[in-house]
Design an enzyme around this catalytic site. Structure first.
Site, mmCIF file in Angstrom:
data_model
loop_
_atom_site.group_PDB
_atom_site.id
_atom_site.type_symbol
_atom_site.label_atom_id
_atom_site.label_comp_id
_atom_site.label_asym_id
_atom_site.label_seq_id
_atom_site.Cartn_x
_atom_site.Cartn_y
_atom_site.Cartn_z
ATOM 1 N N CYS A 292 0.767 -1.138 0.016
ATOM 2 C CA CYS A 292 0.105 -0.122 0.066
ATOM 3 C C CYS A 292 0.725 1.063 0.133
ATOM 4 O O CYS A 292 0.368 2.433 -0.552
ATOM 5 C CB CYS A 292 -0.876 -0.049 1.179
ATOM 6 S SG CYS A 292 -0.115 -0.536 2.739
ATOM 7 N N HIS B 74 -2.069 6.499 4.375
ATOM 8 C CA HIS B 74 -0.400 6.536 4.287
ATOM 9 C C HIS B 74 0.011 7.633 3.372
ATOM 10 O O HIS B 74 -0.357 7.942 2.445
ATOM 11 C CB HIS B 74 0.111 5.438 3.628
ATOM 12 C CG HIS B 74 -0.045 3.908 4.331
ATOM 13 N ND1 HIS B 74 -0.735 3.794 5.408
ATOM 14 C CD2 HIS B 74 0.283 2.624 3.900
ATOM 15 C CE1 HIS B 74 -0.638 2.532 5.814
ATOM 16 N NE2 HIS B 74 -0.080 1.824 4.930
#
Length: 337
Positions: free
Chosen positions: A129, A251
């Site tokens: 990710c 993130h």
């Protein structure tokens, strides 16, 4: 193409839940949706955009007739079961690290290297990710100027570790709220933890993942190795540091990038903003909260490098459960519709 039989493997996990939602949101042509998980979840009925569906035990589920299998069940289960689904005729898109560096398995970021998906032998790998978010910002610049090296520091939310990590963060925030002065004066008491080795509540862990070699973690090596494979630059210079931060979703990556051809911030902003799936925020700095629940990666703070001229420093943030995992998995499957 319509009336596909689609299996979501790992359907009860954090990413599996988002996969179920996105299939309905994007009107994926599902004729039959099959949900699979471990034995302890088998028999549970989950609400989906396609009606209530009973979860099957992955260990005993028959893959016959599955057209597309979306895996997010962890590396061990992927290694054991993904080949069986592929052998039964399914196109498997796997969200684990099991096959990412296999030279026979394409590693695909939708809207970055779509063409690689069609080189599959039954299994296509979804990148990490963190790598995914960064590639959305970097790929448009690489195509124009030829990326040669980067320093990348990640600020990764706890959901990248799963539902249990979200729970641990919430519990630790509540724990420290009982003695707020200890956060200033010290003397705090260790909260209960099972996911992270150090407290994550009101804290930052400069060690995301598991140590693998030379003091680096597997998360950091993924950032190097997967970037090289996705961009097809085997000798790309990457200096990674991965950090876990006390956010739930989103993130962030701070990166400094150097190219074969010099790039100005104005050129970089235009190239990124014109690329699909990514937005440039010029007037304010994007945050994990801004990225939560949306499909696009957000890029801000585009500026020239200070030391070696011609490079670009930027900040990118994206929902790690959506583009970082579930959405990209489904976007890869959509390439075959």
């Amino acid at each position: 193409m319509s009336d596909l039989t689609v299996a979501v493997v790992g359907a009860t996990g954090a990413v599996g839940r988002v996969m179920r939602d996105i299939l309905a949101e994007r009107s994926f042509p599902v004729g039959e949706l099959r949900l699979m998980a471990s034995e302890r979840s088998a028999g549970t009925v989950l609400s989906t955009g396609f009606g209530g569906i009973e979860v099957e035990d992955l260990a005993t589920a028959d893959p016959t007739g599955v057209d597309i299998a979306l895996f997010s069940a962890g590396g061990d289960r992927s290694r054991e079961y993904a080949p069986k689904f592929a052998e039964a005729g399914a196109i498997v898109v796997d969200n684990s690290s099991a096959f990412r560096m296999d030279p026979e398995v394409p590693l695909v970021v939708a809207d970055v290297n779509n063409e690689d998906a069609f080189k599959h032998n039954g299994i296509i790998a979804n990148p990490n990710c963190t790598t995914m978010v960064l590639m959305m910002a970097v790929a448009p610049l690489h195509r124009a100027a030829g990326l040669e090296g980067m320093v990348a520091m990640s600020y990764q939310s706890v959901s990248g570790t799963g539902n249990s990590a979200i729970t641990e963060l919430r519990e630790q925030v509540d724990w420290f709220a009982k003695t707020p002065r200890a956060l200033i004066d010290g003397g705090w008491e260790e909260p209960h933890h099972t996911v992270f080795t150090r407290p994550i509540g009101w804290n930052v862990l400069a060690f995301a993942g598991n140590e693998v070699e030379n003091g680096y973690t597997d998360e950091e090596m993924k950032l190097q190795n997967e970037s090289r494979k996705i961009l097809d630059v085997p000798n790309l210079l990457v200096e990674p540091t991965c950090v876990r931060v006390p956010t739930v979703v989103g993130h962030g990556i701070a990166a400094s990038l150097w190219f074969r051809d010099p790039v100005t911030p104005e050129q970089a902003a235009k190239l990124i903003d014109e690329a699909p799936g990514v937005q440039v925020w010029a007037d304010k700095t994007a945050t994990p909260l801004d990225s939560a629940g949306i499909d696009d990666v957000l890029v801000s703070r585009i500026r020239p490098t200070l030391g070696e001229s011609g490079g670009i420093s930027l900040w990118a943030v994206g929902d790690n459960l959506r583009k970082g995992a579930a959405l990209n998995t489904i976007q890869i499957a959509e390439l075959f519709l």
